[in-house]
Design an enzyme around this catalytic site. Sequence first.
Site, PDB file in Angstrom:
ATOM      1  N   GLY A  36      -4.692 -17.182 -12.918  1.00  0.00           N
ATOM      2  CA  GLY A  36      -4.481 -16.213 -13.985  1.00  0.00           C
ATOM      3  C   GLY A  36      -3.030 -15.832 -14.167  1.00  0.00           C
ATOM      4  O   GLY A  36      -2.127 -16.518 -13.712  1.00  0.00           O
ATOM      5  N   HIS A  39       1.112 -18.208 -18.105  1.00  0.00           N
ATOM      6  CA  HIS A  39       2.369 -18.347 -18.819  1.00  0.00           C
ATOM      7  C   HIS A  39       2.404 -19.727 -19.468  1.00  0.00           C
ATOM      8  O   HIS A  39       1.415 -20.473 -19.437  1.00  0.00           O
ATOM      9  CB  HIS A  39       3.557 -18.136 -17.877  1.00  0.00           C
ATOM     10  CG  HIS A  39       3.493 -18.967 -16.628  1.00  0.00           C
ATOM     11  ND1 HIS A  39       3.612 -20.337 -16.624  1.00  0.00           N
ATOM     12  CD2 HIS A  39       3.295 -18.605 -15.325  1.00  0.00           C
ATOM     13  CE1 HIS A  39       3.520 -20.785 -15.387  1.00  0.00           C
ATOM     14  NE2 HIS A  39       3.316 -19.775 -14.579  1.00  0.00           N
ATOM     15  N   HIS A  42       1.081 -22.754 -17.547  1.00  0.00           N
ATOM     16  CA  HIS A  42      -0.371 -22.922 -17.548  1.00  0.00           C
ATOM     17  C   HIS A  42      -0.869 -23.457 -18.897  1.00  0.00           C
ATOM     18  O   HIS A  42      -1.754 -24.321 -18.953  1.00  0.00           O
ATOM     19  CB  HIS A  42      -1.056 -21.581 -17.290  1.00  0.00           C
ATOM     20  CG  HIS A  42      -0.782 -20.967 -15.962  1.00  0.00           C
ATOM     21  ND1 HIS A  42       0.004 -19.856 -15.814  1.00  0.00           N
ATOM     22  CD2 HIS A  42      -1.193 -21.312 -14.717  1.00  0.00           C
ATOM     23  CE1 HIS A  42       0.049 -19.519 -14.538  1.00  0.00           C
ATOM     24  NE2 HIS A  42      -0.652 -20.390 -13.842  1.00  0.00           N
ATOM     25  N   GLN A  66      -5.850 -18.523   0.381  1.00  0.00           N
ATOM     26  CA  GLN A  66      -4.536 -19.158   0.420  1.00  0.00           C
ATOM     27  C   GLN A  66      -3.390 -18.173   0.587  1.00  0.00           C
ATOM     28  O   GLN A  66      -2.229 -18.573   0.594  1.00  0.00           O
ATOM     29  CB  GLN A  66      -4.319 -20.012  -0.830  1.00  0.00           C
ATOM     30  CG  GLN A  66      -4.144 -19.252  -2.130  1.00  0.00           C
ATOM     31  CD  GLN A  66      -4.166 -20.182  -3.330  1.00  0.00           C
ATOM     32  OE1 GLN A  66      -5.204 -20.750  -3.679  1.00  0.00           O
ATOM     33  NE2 GLN A  66      -3.014 -20.359  -3.972  1.00  0.00           N
ATOM     34  N   LYS A 156       5.334 -28.427 -10.754  1.00  0.00           N
ATOM     35  CA  LYS A 156       6.178 -27.451 -10.069  1.00  0.00           C
ATOM     36  C   LYS A 156       5.706 -27.270  -8.634  1.00  0.00           C
ATOM     37  O   LYS A 156       6.510 -27.179  -7.699  1.00  0.00           O
ATOM     38  CB  LYS A 156       6.172 -26.105 -10.787  1.00  0.00           C
ATOM     39  CG  LYS A 156       7.073 -25.067 -10.101  1.00  0.00           C
ATOM     40  CD  LYS A 156       6.981 -23.701 -10.747  1.00  0.00           C
ATOM     41  CE  LYS A 156       5.748 -22.958 -10.305  1.00  0.00           C
ATOM     42  NZ  LYS A 156       5.864 -22.496  -8.877  1.00  0.00           N
ATOM     43  N   SER A 193       4.222 -17.216 -12.220  1.00  0.00           N
ATOM     44  CA  SER A 193       3.740 -15.843 -12.302  1.00  0.00           C
ATOM     45  C   SER A 193       4.582 -14.913 -11.446  1.00  0.00           C
ATOM     46  O   SER A 193       4.766 -13.735 -11.782  1.00  0.00           O
ATOM     47  CB  SER A 193       2.279 -15.775 -11.856  1.00  0.00           C
ATOM     48  OG  SER A 193       1.457 -16.500 -12.752  1.00  0.00           O
TER      49      SER A 193
END
Length: 290
Positions: A36, A39, A42, A66, A156, A193
């Site tokens: 979620g 940006h 995504h 995680q 990334k 994020s």
Amino acid sequence: MVNETMLVIDEIGALRRQVARWRAAGERLAFVPTMGNLHEGHLALVRAARANAQRVLVSIFVNPMQFGPREDLATYPRTLEQDRQALAQLGADLLFVPSAAAVYPRGLAEQTRVEVPGLSDTLCGASRPGHFVGVATVVCKLFNMVQPDVALFGEKDFQQLLVIGRMTEDLSLPIEIIGVATVREPDGLAMSSRNGYLTADERALAPALYQALRRGADALLDGDPPHEVERGGLAALRAAGFKPDYFAVRRAEDLAEASGEDRDLVILAAAFVGGTRLIDNYRVRRGGLD
């Protein structure tokens, strides 16, 4: 392509029933798992998913497995309504938002875990013990819930992409894994994020991470040995005001230590600016830059 009827589902049974209907119609399904706070990085995954399938399914789940004990699980940005609107604008067909109880019904302590040895233990895996076990476990579970034809992940998070690809291959999952190029701000900062945590001063400094990677790539192509490029990259990050975690030249296929004979390389870096840990990478192929 706005989808005003995009489905929002939080139950695994309802998800499977909808996927079964698409399967019965012979439709190919692309999946984009996210945490979620979406940006443009995504959204680029969602656009690529649309180009690869008739149906696009996106999940939003902030995965507790995680996160380490001193990491930002509690404060990780959650913007579900904004994310829903963005996905509908792009024409996504289904947003899956399971609860932690749905994903881990017996809790984390009793959850069966998936581990990808080797790839999970270096770089970010060394700095964040257990992180990639959490990633591999939740992605494997989501793959089994969704059963997509193709899944898309950003480059990334290069180490994560390799971990997921290896897991998918090793477990014989019939899913094509596609990596999508990093989306950057105009000044080169990779979209993330966690960029939202940066103060104005930290945000102004942050592009120096990408600049150090670019300089490292140029040095490799000029013939500098990997260990000298790594030493120079660490020094450049410290001089810019970062607290570096690592700056490493690795073989792109498996993150093994790079030798002078390797042609397909990747430079990976992680560094703190203030309290925010940023990661980025840059591929280098001998004879040219990506």
